[in-house]
Scaffold this motif. Structure first.
Motif, mmCIF file in Angstrom:
data_model
loop_
_atom_site.group_PDB
_atom_site.id
_atom_site.type_symbol
_atom_site.label_atom_id
_atom_site.label_comp_id
_atom_site.label_asym_id
_atom_site.label_seq_id
_atom_site.Cartn_x
_atom_site.Cartn_y
_atom_site.Cartn_z
ATOM 1 N N LEU A 186 15.203 3.842 -1.179
ATOM 2 C CA LEU A 186 15.294 4.266 0.214
ATOM 3 C C LEU A 186 13.937 4.600 0.832
ATOM 4 O O LEU A 186 13.688 4.297 2.003
ATOM 5 C CB LEU A 186 16.224 5.478 0.336
ATOM 6 N N SER A 187 13.047 5.214 0.049
ATOM 7 C CA SER A 187 11.792 5.719 0.610
ATOM 8 C C SER A 187 10.540 5.071 0.038
ATOM 9 O O SER A 187 9.445 5.335 0.522
ATOM 10 C CB SER A 187 11.694 7.226 0.369
ATOM 11 N N GLY A 188 10.691 4.280 -0.996
ATOM 12 C CA GLY A 188 9.528 3.699 -1.648
ATOM 13 C C GLY A 188 8.966 4.635 -2.715
ATOM 14 O O GLY A 188 9.367 5.786 -2.839
ATOM 15 N N VAL A 189 8.033 4.112 -3.480
ATOM 16 C CA VAL A 189 7.414 4.859 -4.568
ATOM 17 C C VAL A 189 6.154 5.540 -4.039
ATOM 18 O O VAL A 189 5.337 4.908 -3.377
ATOM 19 C CB VAL A 189 7.044 3.913 -5.740
ATOM 20 N N ASN A 190 5.997 6.812 -4.324
ATOM 21 C CA ASN A 190 4.766 7.523 -4.011
ATOM 22 C C ASN A 190 3.784 7.174 -5.132
ATOM 23 O O ASN A 190 3.776 7.799 -6.186
ATOM 24 C CB ASN A 190 5.019 9.030 -3.946
ATOM 25 N N TRP A 191 2.951 6.169 -4.910
ATOM 26 C CA TRP A 191 2.113 5.612 -5.968
ATOM 27 C C TRP A 191 1.141 6.627 -6.550
ATOM 28 O O TRP A 191 0.837 6.583 -7.734
ATOM 29 C CB TRP A 191 1.362 4.379 -5.468
ATOM 30 N N GLN A 192 0.637 7.532 -5.747
ATOM 31 C CA GLN A 192 -0.301 8.527 -6.262
ATOM 32 C C GLN A 192 0.367 9.498 -7.219
ATOM 33 O O GLN A 192 -0.231 9.921 -8.201
ATOM 34 C CB GLN A 192 -0.936 9.310 -5.112
#
Length: 188
Positions: A34-40
């Protein structure tokens, strides 16, 4: 070896469970969708997800469930309290019980497709590691599963875990053997 296995289990519980509060769950996967991956913040967990999908696909082993999952590690360690006196479940009943994981996976998937305001985290015991934020239902579920681990080998993993069911969808099929997670949940 057994000593290395116990260190691995303790590290999974301590680092991924309590310290980082990082684990793959259906709630986490739906959040990413739903929101995408917070890559950091979540690159390590995303790499673990990819390895968790690739290992069953190519090696026929449940990498995440057997070597990384903090709640699986808790169950395994608690199960060592009573290693020789486990409840005997008939193969026929065990086979039917293992389907519950897939029923729960489909039910959670259906809930995600609805517009109901339901916290998927409440259907899995993983957030119990963040006990200060976990709901009472999650804490009770986790506690019950850990008590059952004394008598049944990794009961959540074997019979109820929708995340494990998700990973097992990628299991490599082997000739002459049923594609089963039972062998993977008893591996030491």
């Amino acid at each position: 070896t057994r000593k290395f296995r116990i260190i691995l289990l303790l590290a999974s519980i301590g680092v991924l469970g309590f310290w980082q509060g990082q684990f793959i769950s259906i709630a986490k996967l739906s959040g990413w969708l739903l929101s995408g991956v917070n890559w950091q913040m979540e690159i390590f967990l995303f790499i673990v997800l990819v390895a968790g999908i690739m290992a069953p696909l190519f090696l026929g082993k449940q990498f995440y469930c057997m070597y990384v999952c903090p709640f699986g590690a808790c169950q395994e360690l608690v199960g060592k309290v009573n290693p020789k006196h486990k409840l005997k479940i008939s193969p026929k009943v065990a086979k039917w019980l293992r389907y519950l994981r897939y029923v729960l996976l489909v039910a959670l998937g259906a809930l995600l497709c609805t517009s109901l305001d339901i916290s998927i985290e409440n259907f899995e015991p993983f957030s119990a590691f963040k006990f200060q934020f976990a709901s009472l239902a999650v804490l009770i579920l986790a506690g019950v599963m850990l008590v059952l681990s004394i008598f049944i080998n990794r009961p959540w993993c074997t019979y109820l875990c929708p995340t494990g069911a998700f990973f097992s969808l990628f299991m490599k099929k082997t000739k002459g053997k049923e594609n089963s997670d039972e062998n993977n949940t008893t591996e030491k």
